[in-house]
Design a protein around this motif. Structure first.
Motif, PDB file in Angstrom:
ATOM      1  N   THR A  99      13.192  -9.461 -42.944  1.00 52.54           N
ATOM      2  CA  THR A  99      13.636  -9.477 -41.551  1.00 52.54           C
ATOM      3  C   THR A  99      12.532  -9.128 -40.562  1.00 52.54           C
ATOM      4  OG1 THR A  99      14.318  -7.155 -41.657  1.00 52.54           O
ATOM      5  CG2 THR A  99      15.981  -8.830 -42.231  1.00 52.54           C
ATOM      6  N   LYS A 100      11.483  -8.415 -41.010  1.00 48.02           N
ATOM      7  CA  LYS A 100      10.491  -7.911 -40.053  1.00 48.02           C
ATOM      8  C   LYS A 100       9.072  -8.161 -40.539  1.00 48.02           C
ATOM      9  CE  LYS A 100      13.085  -4.660 -37.401  1.00 48.02           C
ATOM     10  NZ  LYS A 100      12.875  -3.705 -36.326  1.00 48.02           N
ATOM     11  N   VAL A 101       8.163  -8.175 -39.579  1.00 47.52           N
ATOM     12  CA  VAL A 101       6.732  -8.248 -39.863  1.00 47.52           C
ATOM     13  C   VAL A 101       6.079  -7.039 -39.197  1.00 47.52           C
ATOM     14  CG1 VAL A 101       4.608  -9.534 -39.430  1.00 47.52           C
ATOM     15  CG2 VAL A 101       6.703 -10.758 -40.051  1.00 47.52           C
ATOM     16  N   ALA A 102       5.202  -6.362 -39.919  1.00 42.30           N
ATOM     17  CA  ALA A 102       4.544  -5.165 -39.389  1.00 42.30           C
ATOM     18  C   ALA A 102       3.042  -5.308 -39.530  1.00 42.30           C
ATOM     19  CB  ALA A 102       5.027  -3.915 -40.130  1.00 42.30           C
ATOM     20  N   TRP A 103       2.302  -4.529 -38.762  1.00 44.43           N
ATOM     21  CA  TRP A 103       0.846  -4.510 -38.867  1.00 44.43           C
ATOM     22  C   TRP A 103       0.336  -3.190 -38.325  1.00 44.43           C
ATOM     23  CZ3 TRP A 103       3.681  -7.039 -35.266  1.00 44.43           C
ATOM     24  CH2 TRP A 103       3.409  -6.786 -33.930  1.00 44.43           C
ATOM     25  N   ALA A 104      -0.867  -2.840 -38.723  1.00 46.85           N
ATOM     26  CA  ALA A 104      -1.542  -1.641 -38.204  1.00 46.85           C
ATOM     27  C   ALA A 104      -2.993  -2.042 -37.977  1.00 46.85           C
ATOM     28  CB  ALA A 104      -1.390  -0.480 -39.180  1.00 46.85           C
ATOM     29  N   GLY A 105      -3.931  -1.136 -38.222  1.00 45.15           N
ATOM     30  CA  GLY A 105      -5.326  -1.455 -37.946  1.00 45.15           C
ATOM     31  C   GLY A 105      -5.994  -2.143 -39.124  1.00 45.15           C
ATOM     32  N   GLY A 106      -7.225  -2.559 -38.893  1.00 48.26           N
ATOM     33  CA  GLY A 106      -8.045  -3.147 -39.937  1.00 48.26           C
ATOM     34  C   GLY A 106      -9.328  -2.351 -40.066  1.00 48.26           C
ATOM     35  N   SER A 107     -10.367  -2.792 -39.376  1.00 46.95           N
ATOM     36  CA  SER A 107     -11.616  -2.053 -39.429  1.00 46.95           C
ATOM     37  C   SER A 107     -11.481  -0.692 -38.754  1.00 46.95           C
ATOM     38  CB  SER A 107     -12.730  -2.860 -38.762  1.00 46.95           C
ATOM     39  OG  SER A 107     -12.358  -3.209 -37.446  1.00 46.95           O
ATOM     40  N   ARG A 108     -10.551  -0.565 -37.805  1.00 46.80           N
ATOM     41  CA  ARG A 108     -10.272   0.711 -37.160  1.00 46.80           C
ATOM     42  C   ARG A 108      -8.795   1.035 -37.342  1.00 46.80           C
ATOM     43  NH1 ARG A 108     -14.223   3.768 -35.808  1.00 46.80           N
ATOM     44  NH2 ARG A 108     -13.104   4.605 -34.022  1.00 46.80           N
ATOM     45  N   ALA A 160       6.041  -3.101 -35.560  1.00 47.41           N
ATOM     46  CA  ALA A 160       6.893  -4.030 -36.308  1.00 47.41           C
ATOM     47  C   ALA A 160       7.686  -4.875 -35.329  1.00 47.41           C
ATOM     48  CB  ALA A 160       7.837  -3.269 -37.237  1.00 47.41           C
ATOM     49  N   VAL A 161       7.983  -6.099 -35.724  1.00 43.94           N
ATOM     50  CA  VAL A 161       8.766  -7.005 -34.885  1.00 43.94           C
ATOM     51  C   VAL A 161       9.667  -7.822 -35.817  1.00 43.94           C
ATOM     52  CG1 VAL A 161       7.020  -8.849 -34.943  1.00 43.94           C
ATOM     53  CG2 VAL A 161       8.595  -8.697 -33.001  1.00 43.94           C
ATOM     54  N   LYS A 162      10.817  -8.193 -35.310  1.00 52.02           N
ATOM     55  CA  LYS A 162      11.690  -9.043 -36.118  1.00 52.02           C
ATOM     56  C   LYS A 162      11.038 -10.410 -36.306  1.00 52.02           C
ATOM     57  CE  LYS A 162      16.076  -6.906 -34.790  1.00 52.02           C
ATOM     58  NZ  LYS A 162      17.305  -7.057 -33.980  1.00 52.02           N
ATOM     59  N   ALA A 163      11.382 -11.074 -37.399  1.00 54.30           N
ATOM     60  CA  ALA A 163      10.748 -12.353 -37.709  1.00 54.30           C
ATOM     61  C   ALA A 163      11.097 -13.441 -36.698  1.00 54.30           C
ATOM     62  CB  ALA A 163      11.145 -12.802 -39.117  1.00 54.30           C
ATOM     63  N   ASP A 164      12.117 -13.188 -35.864  1.00 61.93           N
ATOM     64  CA  ASP A 164      12.423 -14.169 -34.815  1.00 61.93           C
ATOM     65  C   ASP A 164      11.699 -13.833 -33.507  1.00 61.93           C
ATOM     66  OD1 ASP A 164      13.749 -11.990 -33.801  1.00 61.93           O
ATOM     67  OD2 ASP A 164      15.757 -12.850 -33.907  1.00 61.93           O
ATOM     68  N   GLY A 165      10.849 -12.801 -33.538  1.00 66.92           N
ATOM     69  CA  GLY A 165      10.049 -12.454 -32.365  1.00 66.92           C
ATOM     70  C   GLY A 165      10.712 -11.455 -31.438  1.00 66.92           C
ATOM     71  N   SER A 166      11.880 -10.979 -31.766  1.00 67.54           N
ATOM     72  CA  SER A 166      12.547  -9.996 -30.902  1.00 67.54           C
ATOM     73  C   SER A 166      12.344  -8.590 -31.465  1.00 67.54           C
ATOM     74  CB  SER A 166      14.045 -10.307 -30.804  1.00 67.54           C
ATOM     75  OG  SER A 166      14.657 -10.126 -32.067  1.00 67.54           O
ATOM     76  N   GLY A 167      12.648  -7.596 -30.640  1.00 69.73           N
ATOM     77  CA  GLY A 167      12.697  -6.209 -31.106  1.00 69.73           C
ATOM     78  C   GLY A 167      11.366  -5.618 -31.526  1.00 69.73           C
ATOM     79  N   LEU A 168      10.317  -5.842 -30.715  1.00 64.92           N
ATOM     80  CA  LEU A 168       9.021  -5.217 -31.031  1.00 64.92           C
ATOM     81  C   LEU A 168       9.162  -3.699 -30.961  1.00 64.92           C
ATOM     82  CD1 LEU A 168       5.920  -5.586 -31.488  1.00 64.92           C
ATOM     83  CD2 LEU A 168       5.687  -5.480 -28.995  1.00 64.92           C
ATOM     84  N   GLN A 169       8.707  -3.001 -32.008  1.00 72.13           N
ATOM     85  CA  GLN A 169       8.829  -1.541 -32.052  1.00 72.13           C
ATOM     86  C   GLN A 169       7.519  -0.911 -32.485  1.00 72.13           C
ATOM     87  OE1 GLN A 169      12.189  -1.478 -34.862  1.00 72.13           O
ATOM     88  NE2 GLN A 169      13.184  -0.065 -33.442  1.00 72.13           N
TER      89      GLN A 169
END
Lengths: 402, 185
Positions: free
Chosen positions: A359-368, A374-383
Motif C-alpha cells: 500500500t505504501k512507498v517509503a524512502w529516507a537518505g542515501g549518501s546523507r 512514506a506515501v500511499k502508492a496512489d500518491g495520497s497521504g504523504l507522511q
C-alpha cells in the motif's frame, strides 16, 4: 613548495585546486567531539625495545617465528571457528536499544501507527555507520552491527530471519557482503574478495543473494557485474568465481565520460524472474530491468532514475526516485508503461522501499541521512515518519527473529 | 600546549587533548578531503571518519612527530572509502556549461575549470590523492609514497598518469578555443 619533479607541476592544476574551500563546517567538529565518548581506543602493541634495534632480516626472522607460534597455538589449542564469524554485538538486545529511540526521536512528529512490517536502515551512530531494524511506529529499535566500518544497504530476507548488508572497510576502501540474523547474532561475511561488493538483495526464496561486484586493477575500476551467490543453509564461503553473473560490463577507456564504468543498484523482483536496477550504462542514470538469466535488458526510463528501485509485492510495478520539476518519487509499470509521480518533494539519492502489504512507498537518505517519509502508492497521504534526519539506505520487510 | 604533547596525552586517553587537536586539524582534514572527493558532504564525512579513526588508533602511533602524515593517511583512506561508495553517482554532478561562458584565456577560463573538474572526476581515488598531496600539500614523491604506503615508483607513475590526463583536457581546450577564435564569421 618542495616538489621533487618539476615536470609533474602544472600551474593551471595548482590554481584550480587552491580555489577550493579550506574551512570545515562547524558541525564536522561537533560530530567528532560528540562521538568521542562512545569510541574505545585501541591498545598499543607492546614491542620489546631490543626488537626495535634489530636489523631488518633479524626483525623478519623474529616476526616469522612469532607468527608461527601464534598460528600454531590457535591451531592446536583454540577451538576452530570459521574466520568470517564474529561475536554478536553487545547491544543487540531490542530492550537495550530501545532507549536510543527515545533519545533520537523528536516529539515534533508523532509516531505513525498502523503501518505493517519492519524497516531496515543505516544510521550513523558515532563510531561509524551501522545497520538497524525498527518498526514504522519507531518502536522496537534493534542495532544489528556495532563495528567501526561503514555498514549499509541492509535488506531483510523474505522470511524475516536474516539481514544482508554491505560493509565498507575504512582503510582499504573495499566492501564485502555480510549476513546477520535479525536479532543481531551470527554475523557472517559471504564474500571476502579483492573486489568490492555492495547492494545486496535477496531472492524470493531466501536461498540466494544478488549483489554488485566491481573489479579494480591499478587503482581503477575495470569491470562491474551483477552477480548471484548461493546462501542456502548448506552453502559454504565460496570464491568469486563460483558466483552466477547476471550482467557484466568491462570498462572501455575510450568511451565518453560516464559510460566507461557503469554502476548498478539492483533489486530482485518478488516473483523471482527479473532484476530492476538503476545504472549509468549510457551516461545518465536510468532504470532498467533484465531477466535473471541475463537476457532481455530493457530501459524503462528516459528522464533519469537514481538510488535503488523497489518492486511492488506483486512484481507489477517499480518505484524509484528522480528529482524533477514534475515529480520526485515515481512509479512505473514493469512493462515500462504508465510512469507517474507519487510524491513531489523531499527527494534524496537513497533507495525507495515498498511496504510488505503493497500500500505504501517509503524512502529516507542515501549518501546523507534524512527523515523517513512514506506515501500511499496512489500518491495520497504523504507522511513524515521521523523528524530526525539520521536514516539512510531504507528497505522494508517483515522481521522474524529466528 | 605543544602539539606533540597533545598527541601524547590524547594517545593516553585524554579526550580534551584530542578535542584541541581535532579543532586545530579539522579544517586541514576537510580541505584535503574536499580536494580529493569534490563534494562537501562527502568531504565532511571523510574528515569526521579520519578524526574518529585517529582517536581510536592514536595509541598505536609510535612517533608523535609523524602525527601530521599519519592523519593525512587516515584522511586519504577515508576518502577512498567514501569514493568507492559514491562512484556510481559521480556523473550526476557533472555540469555542462554553455558555450557562451568559454573564456579565451586558457589559464583562467571557466571551461578550463570545468574540464579539469570532469577529468579529475574520472580519475580513480588513488590517482586523485597523489595529485592533491603533491599540489595541495606540496609533498615530494617520497613523502607521498610514505603517506600512502606505496613504493615511490607507484606514487610517481600515479602522478604522471594523473597529470597527463589533466593536461590532456587542458591542452584540448586550448586547441578548441583557438579553433573558435579562428572560425570565419
Amino acid at each position: 613548495m618542495n616538489r621533487s619533479d618539476e615536470t609533474l607541476f602544472d600551474p593551471r592544476i595548482a590554481d584550480w585546486l587552491e580555489d577550493d574551500p579550506y574551512a570545515a563546517p562547524q558541525q564536522a567538529l561537533d560530530v567528532v567531539l560528540a562521538a568521542l565518548p562512545s569510541i574505545k581506543q585501541r591498545r598499543a602493541a607492546r614491542v620489546p625495545w631490543r626488537f626495535l634495534d634489530m636489523s631488518s632480516p633479524l626483525k623478519l626472522a623474529f616476526g616469522a617465528m612469532a607468527i608461527a607460534v601464534v598460528v600454531g597455538g590457535v591451531f592446536f589449542l583454540g577451538p576452530w571457528r570459521p574466520a568470517t564469524n564474529v561475536a554478536a554485538p553487545p547491544t543487540a538486545s531490542p530492550l537495550a536499544s530501545q532507549s536510543a529511540v527515545t533519545a533520537t526521536s523528536s516529539p515534533t512528529v508523532a509516531p505513525v501507527t498502523g503501518l505493517p512490517g519492519t524497516f531496515a536502515f543505516r544510521r550513523e551512530d558515532g563510531g561509524g555507520n551501522d545497520v538497524f531494524l525498527m518498526q514504522p511506529n519507531r518502536s522496537g529499535l534493534v542495532q544489528l552491527t556495532t563495528d567501526l566500518q561503514r555498514d549499509g544497504n541492509p535488506m531483510l530476507s523474505p522470511d524475516g530471519a536474516r539481514v544482508a548488508f554491505e560493509r565498507r572497510e575504512d582503510r582499504a576502501g573495499n566492501a564485502e557482503i555480510w549476513i546477520v540474523d535479525a536479532d543481531g547474532t551470527h554475523e557472517t561475511a559471504i564474500t571476502q574478495t579483492a573486489e568490492f561488493e555492495d547492494w545486496p538483495s535477496w531472492s524470493p526464496d531466501g536461498t540466494r543473494v544478488m549483489f554488485t561486484r566491481g573489479t579494480i586493477a591499478r587503482g581503477a575500476v575495470v569491470t562491474m557485474e551483477i552477480v548471484i551467490r548461493d546462501v542456502s543453509a548448506d552453502a559454504r564461503l565460496l570464491p568469486a568465481s563460483a558466483d552466477e553473473v547476471v550482467l557484466r560490463r568491462d570498462v572501455d577507456p575510450a568511451a565518453p565520460p560516464g559510460t566507461n564504468a557503469p554502476g548498478f543498484a539492483p533489486t530482485w523482483s518478488p516473483d523471482g524472474s527479473l532484476v530492476a536496477f538503476t545504472s549509468d550504462l549510457e551516461g545518465e542514470n536510468q532504470l532498467y530491468t533484465i531477466r535473471i538469466d541475463g537476457t532481455n535488458l530493457r530501459k524503462l526510463t528516459t528522464a533519469g532514475a537514481t538510488g535503488r528501485p523497489a518492486w511492488s509485492p506483486d512484481s507489477s510495478t517499480i518505484a524509484y526516485q528522480q528529482n524533477r520539476v514534475d515529480g520526485c518519487v515515481w512509479l512505473v509499470d514493469a512493462s515500462g508503461d504508465h510512469s507517474r509521480a507519487i510524491a513531489g518533494d523531499h527527494c534524496t539519492d537513497g533507495p525507495v522501499a515498498w511496504s510488505p502489504d503493497g500500500t505504501k512507498v517509503a524512502w529516507a537518505g542515501g549518501s546523507r541521512g534524512a527523515p523517513i517519509w512514506a506515501v500511499k502508492a496512489d500518491g495520497s497521504g504523504l507522511q513524515q515518519l521521523t523528524t530526525d534526519g539520521v536514516y539512510g539506505d531504507l528497505s522494508w520487510g517483515r522481521a522474524t527473529a529466528p | 600546549m605543544e602539539q606533540q604533547q597533545l598527541v601524547v596525552q590524547a594517545a593516553a586517553g585524554d579526550r580534551e587533548a584530542f578535542a584541541s587537536l581535532a579543532a586545530s586539524y579539522v579544517d586541514r582534514c576537510y580541505a584535503l578531503a574536499y580536494r580529493i572527493l569534490r563534494d562537501p558532504h562527502r568531504a565532511q564525512d571523510a574528515s569526521q571518519q579520519a578524526l574518529l579513526g585517529a582517536w581510536r588508533d592514536l595509541p598505536t602511533l609510535r612517533d608523535p612527530e609523524r602525527f601530521d602524515a599519519w592523519l593525512h593517511r587516515l584522511v586519504v583512506h577515508a576518502c577512498y572509502s567514501e569514493a568507492r561508495g559514491t562512484r556510481r553517482w559521480n556523473n550526476a554532478r557533472v555540469r555542462v556549461l554553455p558555450l557562451s561562458n568559454v573564456d579565451p584565456d586558457p589559464a583562467n577560463s571557466v571551461a578550463d575549470r570545468q574540464a579539469l573538474e570532469d577529468a579529475f572526476g574520472r580519475l580513480s581515488p588513488e590517482h586523485r590523492a597523489v595529485v592533491v598531496l603533491h599540489y595541495h600539500l606540496g609533498y615530494p614523491l617520497t613523502e607521498i609514497a610514505a603517506t600512502l604506503g606505496v613504493p615511490v615508483g607507484t606514487a610517481r607513475s600515479r602522478l604522471h598518469y594523473a597529470v597527463r590526463q589533466l593536461r590532456t583536457v587542458l591542452d584540448a581546450d586550448i586547441v578548441s578555443a583557438a579553433a573558435i577564435e579562428e572560425r570565419p564569421a
